[in-house]
Scaffold this active site. Structure first.
Site, PDB file in Angstrom:
ATOM      1  N   ALA A  22      -3.897   7.565  -4.822  1.00 16.55           N
ATOM      2  CA  ALA A  22      -2.510   7.117  -4.962  1.00 16.55           C
ATOM      3  C   ALA A  22      -2.588   5.623  -5.271  1.00 16.55           C
ATOM      4  CB  ALA A  22      -1.747   7.377  -3.676  1.00 16.55           C
TER       5      ALA A  22
ATOM      6  N   GLY B 180       0.840  -1.204   0.000  1.00 16.07           N
ATOM      7  CA  GLY B 180       0.000   0.000   0.000  1.00 16.07           C
ATOM      8  C   GLY B 180       0.866   1.241   0.000  1.00 16.07           C
ATOM      9  N   ASN B 181       0.280   2.380   0.362  1.00 15.83           N
ATOM     10  CA  ASN B 181       1.073   3.611   0.464  1.00 15.83           C
ATOM     11  C   ASN B 181       0.462   4.516   1.532  1.00 15.83           C
ATOM     12  OD1 ASN B 181      -0.931   5.408  -0.889  1.00 15.83           O
ATOM     13  ND2 ASN B 181      -0.538   3.981  -2.578  1.00 15.83           N
ATOM     14  N   PHE B 182       1.094   5.664   1.751  1.00 14.01           N
ATOM     15  CA  PHE B 182       0.722   6.514   2.893  1.00 14.01           C
ATOM     16  C   PHE B 182      -0.477   7.425   2.639  1.00 14.01           C
ATOM     17  CE2 PHE B 182       5.359   5.916   3.819  1.00 14.01           C
ATOM     18  CZ  PHE B 182       5.168   5.143   4.958  1.00 14.01           C
TER      19      PHE B 182
END
Ligand code: CTP
Length: 397
Positions: free
Chosen positions: A276, A208-210
């Site tokens: 994102a 995943g990402n932030f």
């Protein structure tokens, strides 16, 4: 823009109430139907007779008419209005609005109002600068109230500073620009992606990402506030959409986000790709948790995810607008322009990870908006809600 619009003009007890008569005159001249609601203390500053003569309607101030016993329905008023503007708004009324102290007709009407609410604060400079006032204004802003900023100048106390109510012309201009925007956006179908995507490795792990989704949700709220029907395709976030015009489609992976967007795109007037999206997903999903003991260090093979923005760009019609975001760490402008061209976007909003007050997780943002026609605009720094509004202001539907 104001012709036949129903406007509640709330007046509270401050010296600037004398300017409310001029504001009322301007609103009526512009064709608006205005209902004045005064707090009891506002009558110390300007008489109801002046205001009812200018508006052509009896002024409402108490819950009941003293003469007839007739009940003044704040609920009916709240439903009748296309907009409510409180000018001047004293520190006391702002505090009551922020906390829901509904002890007068004006605050009960505010709590019942379905239409957008504007406040034009006016008070002495020290009251204006007090942390309590700042906090109350922030609360109201978060609740969706538009603040028409007080101006700096000489105040009733003869001190000089920020606290003068905005001029009546400025207040009328704010209302006109709101109605102009809502006419452009009313009934438009807007597709927005937000948040990260999670690409499953096994039942307990993902790539995943932030991203927290704050910018995408702010865009959705702003578009909905302007009257658009918003479909918000959201990756896993802890945010909740507030506006009733927003339909949230919750997805987890890039593939799911892609499928939801491709299906919705033909009916959309505008799409804003704010998510994102993970560029890669594991080639294989392990149905059982990958164990550590007695195993080699696993190698996770990745495959490319579909590029959602590019897919929409390829099938974009003349009458559709497509906006993307770019979050870059270097060669920012060149990379953003390249993305806009490759993905067939009309606009790309560039934010930089170099700024501590912009990007993932924070409530503010710093964005430069590039258009396919070669123009670029550095949008004013602000909260994500303010930046969302600036971005939408650049889009013609
Ligand atoms: N985007 C998308 N689908 C993807 C990747 C990106 O829709 N699979 C969209 C994003 O929502 C954003 C824009 O494309 O509006 C640019 O995203 P970004 O991650 O910066 O671009 P990438 O194409 O992934 O390029 P890179 O990661 O190499 O910078």
């Amino acid at each position: 823009m104001l012709k036949n619009k129903h406007i509640i003009l709330g007046i509270t007890g401050g010296i600037a109430a004398y300017k409310s008569a001029m504001l009322l005159r301007l609103l009526v001249k512009a064709g608006a139907e205005v209902q004045v609601v005064m707090t009891p203390s506002a009558k110390e500053f300007i008489t109801p007779v002046t205001l009812s003569a200018l508006s052509g309607k009896p002024v409402v101030s108490e819950f009941f008419s003293a003469n007839t016993g007739e009940w003044h329905s704040h609920v009916d008023l709240g439903l009748w209005a296309d907009a409510m503007v409180i000018a001047p708004a004293t520190a006391c009324t702002l505090a009551k609005m922020a906390t829901g102290v509904a002890d007068n007709m004006l605050v009960t009407t505010y709590l019942s109002a379905k239409a957008p609410v504007f406040v034009a604060p006016a008070m002495d400079l020290d009251m204006m600068a007090h942390p309590t006032t700042t906090r109350n204004l922030q609360t109201l802003q978060r609740d969706g109230v538009a603040i028409i900023e007080a101006e700096a100048g000489e105040l009733a106390s003869h001190l000089v500073g920020k606290g003068r109510m905005a001029e009546p012309e400025t207040i009328v201009a704010a209302l006109e620009s709101y109605f102009a925007k809502s006419e452009q956006w009313a009934g438009k179908d807007v597709l927005i992606t937000a948040g990260p995507t999670y690409e499953r490795i096994d039942p307990v792990r993902f790539i995943g990402n932030f991203s927290t989704g704050k910018m995408g949700y702010a865009l959705a709220e702003e578009a909905a506030k302007r009257g658009a029907n918003v479909m918000l395709v959201s990756g896993p976030v802890s945010l909740k959409a507030k506006h009733p015009n927003i339909t949230v489609v919750s997805v987890e992976s890039a593939r799911e986000m892609h499928d939801a967007c491709v299906q919705a795109w033909p009916a959309a007037d505008l799409a804003i790709m704010c998510a994102a999206v993970a560029d890669y997903a594991p080639a294989e999903y392990h149905h059982k948790k990958i164990k550590r003991e007695g195993h080699e260090v696993p190698v996770i093979e990745l495959v490319k995810n579909p590029d959602i923005a590019a897919a929409l760009g390829q099938s974009k019609r003349e009458d559709q607008v497509l906006v993307g975001f770019a979050l870059e760490t270097d060669n920012e402008q060149a990379n953003a322009l390249d993305k806009m061209r490759r993905k067939g976007l009309d606009f790309i909003a560039l934010n930089s990870l170099k700024d501590a007050d912009a990007g993932f997780g924070v409530d503010t943002n710093r964005v430069t908006l590039f258009a396919a026609d070669g123009t670029s605009t550095e949008l004013p720094f602000g909260t994500k809600a303010e930046v969302a509004s600036s971005i939408l202001n650049h889009i013609n539907l």
